[in-house]
Design a protein around this motif. Structure first.
Motif, PDB file in Angstrom:
ATOM      1  N   SER A 128       0.950  -1.221  -0.021  1.00 21.16           N
ATOM      2  CA  SER A 128       0.036  -0.085  -0.230  1.00 21.16           C
ATOM      3  C   SER A 128       0.815   1.178  -0.125  1.00 21.16           C
ATOM      4  CB  SER A 128      -0.983  -0.015   1.306  1.00 21.16           C
ATOM      5  OG  SER A 128      -1.699   1.076   1.244  1.00 21.16           O
ATOM      6  N   GLU A 130      -0.375   3.819   1.501  1.00 20.22           N
ATOM      7  CA  GLU A 130      -0.915   4.469   2.643  1.00 20.22           C
ATOM      8  C   GLU A 130      -0.659   4.016   3.757  1.00 20.22           C
ATOM      9  OE1 GLU A 130      -3.438   6.262   5.115  1.00 20.22           O
ATOM     10  OE2 GLU A 130      -3.969   4.038   4.790  1.00 20.22           O
ATOM     11  N   GLU A 131       0.133   5.154   4.634  1.00 21.55           N
ATOM     12  CA  GLU A 131       0.827   4.464   5.832  1.00 21.55           C
ATOM     13  C   GLU A 131      -0.107   3.750   6.884  1.00 21.55           C
ATOM     14  OE1 GLU A 131       4.011   4.708   6.336  1.00 21.55           O
ATOM     15  OE2 GLU A 131       4.793   6.300   5.240  1.00 21.55           O
ATOM     16  N   ASP A 175      -6.010  -0.249  -2.706  1.00 21.27           N
ATOM     17  CA  ASP A 175      -4.488   0.265  -3.022  1.00 21.27           C
ATOM     18  C   ASP A 175      -4.141  -0.077  -4.583  1.00 21.27           C
ATOM     19  OD1 ASP A 175      -3.749   1.615  -0.595  1.00 21.27           O
ATOM     20  OD2 ASP A 175      -4.315  -0.466   0.215  1.00 21.27           O
TER      21      ASP A 175
END
Ligand code: SAM
Ligand code: SF4
Ligand code: SF4
Length: 338
Positions: A128, A130-131, A175
């Motif tokens: 991903s 996105e953290e 994602d």
């Protein structure tokens, strides 16, 4: 060169070597932290193959016509002095290609020395951009920004870079599109991996698999793609080229569209066991052979006799029945290296 073939006439062509069973991540689909917790017993150093032992084994495998070597783990960059091993493998006549699969978290530091030692390629795993979702998948151990820095360092060092993304329903389907967009622009090939039933720890369910077809449908929201021919026989990823001529993606579809017919890979674990399938339940102990008085010819004979008996086709035969039969007895992915 002395090529060997298994029971389905598949040659032995590729070798994947795991250099450690340890990892600094705890990906839920591979080393869930409930199982690989602080008390988990990893292999002691004495039981792990030394670089010299790996070098000897690679030479023997090369005598069968193996040309491609992939270094994996656990996380291979957790093994100290890895460039020293790469240099030894590079010096072996007959080795044409050396690759490594890594989670990328330590790659920024090691990309240059690895490239200088003779590494050709890296496959960097990233699920991903996105953290928070990435943290949820890797057991809150890794950061997207470190992996991206590793990817950049690898490309700068002259390594050929590909990205691997495991897709799991309910975890990171959203994602697919941002990952495809980002890596198309960066001009790195992104390969999606269907979530697989490797090992016994990840609680795999067929319902959690997002199939090749579904993945490609997501990618086409970015730009239409067309199936492309494999680059070479035995390539595990199905290739899809963007119709705008700008790049490609791959899908490794072990579950929805298996590829055992072309499988020419042997795997050696960090403790020196030879496995002829990712879904194997047992391996052959090569470490005790190379730590005995046996000559290279004798060890080669032992390896050939294992390969020549090989009948593995787990993914082709996957069914509720075969899954049940191997329940609790498969080797873990972190042990065998993917
Ligand atoms: N630690 C390194 C890494 O993550 O790249 C190398 C070892 S890891 C076991 C090799 C590859 O297997 C990674 O790309 C990882 O995402 C993939 N993998 C692990 N468990 C998986 C599973 N259950 N299904 C599909 N791929 C998996
Ligand atoms: Fe570690 Fe790689 Fe397994 Fe993730 S997939 S836990 S990074 S070995
Ligand atoms: Fe090869 Fe086993 Fe995977 Fe089939 S299931 S492609 S035999 S590793």
């Amino acid at each position: 060169m002395n090529p060997i073939y298994d029971q389905h006439k598949r040659p032995l062509r590729d070798l994947r070597i795991s250099v450690t069973d340890r990892c600094n991540f705890r990906c839920s689909y591979c080393m869930p932290e409930e199982i690989f917790g602080p008390d988990f017993a990893f292999l002691p150093t004495s039981q792990i193959l030394s670089f010299e032992e790996i070098e000897r084994l690679v030479k023997i495998f090369v005598s069968f016509g193996v040309k491609k070597i992939r270094i994996t783990g656990g996380e291979p960059l957790m093994r100290r002095d890895l460039p020293v091993l790469v240099k030894k493998i590079r010096a072996i006549q007959g080795v044409e290609d050396i690759a490594m699969t890594t989670n990328g978290s330590l790659l920024k530091k090691y990309a240059k020395p690895l490239a200088e030692a003779g590494l050709d390629r890296v496959s960097v795993s990233l699920d991903s951009l996105e953290e928070e979702r990435f943290a949820n998948m890797n057991g809150h151990r890794g950061k997207v920004k470190n992996v991206l820095a590793g990817i950049e360092a690898a490309a700068e060092a002259g390594l050929y870079v590909k990205i691997n993304m495991v897709v799991q329903k309910g975890k990171n389907v959203e994602d697919i599109l941002p990952m495809a967009t980002f890596f198309k622009e960066k001009q790195h090939i992104l390969r999606f991996i269907e979530y697989m039933d490797v090992g016994n720890s990840n609680g795999w369910r067929m319902d959690d698999v997002f199939s090749k077809k579904e993945i490609i449908r997501e990618v086409e929201k970015l730009s239409p793609v067309k199936a492309a021919a494999p680059n070479y026989q035995g390539e595990v990823a199905s290739r899809f080229r963007y119709e705008d001529g700008n790049g490609e993606v791959g899908v490794i579809s072990s579950v929805s569209d298996s590829f055992c017919g072309n499988c020419s890979r042997a795997r050696v674990s960090a403790e020196g066991k030879l496995y002829t399938c990712l879904f194997a339940t047992e391996g052959t102990d090569l470490r005790s052979l190379i730590r005995s008085e046996l000559s290279d010819e004798d060890v080669a004979k032992a390896i050939a006799s294992v390969w020549e008996k090989r009948t593995d086709r787990y993914s082709d035969e996957r069914s509720e029945e075969t899954i049940k039969r191997r329940k609790k007895s498969k080797i873990e992915m972190s042990h065998i290296g993917g």
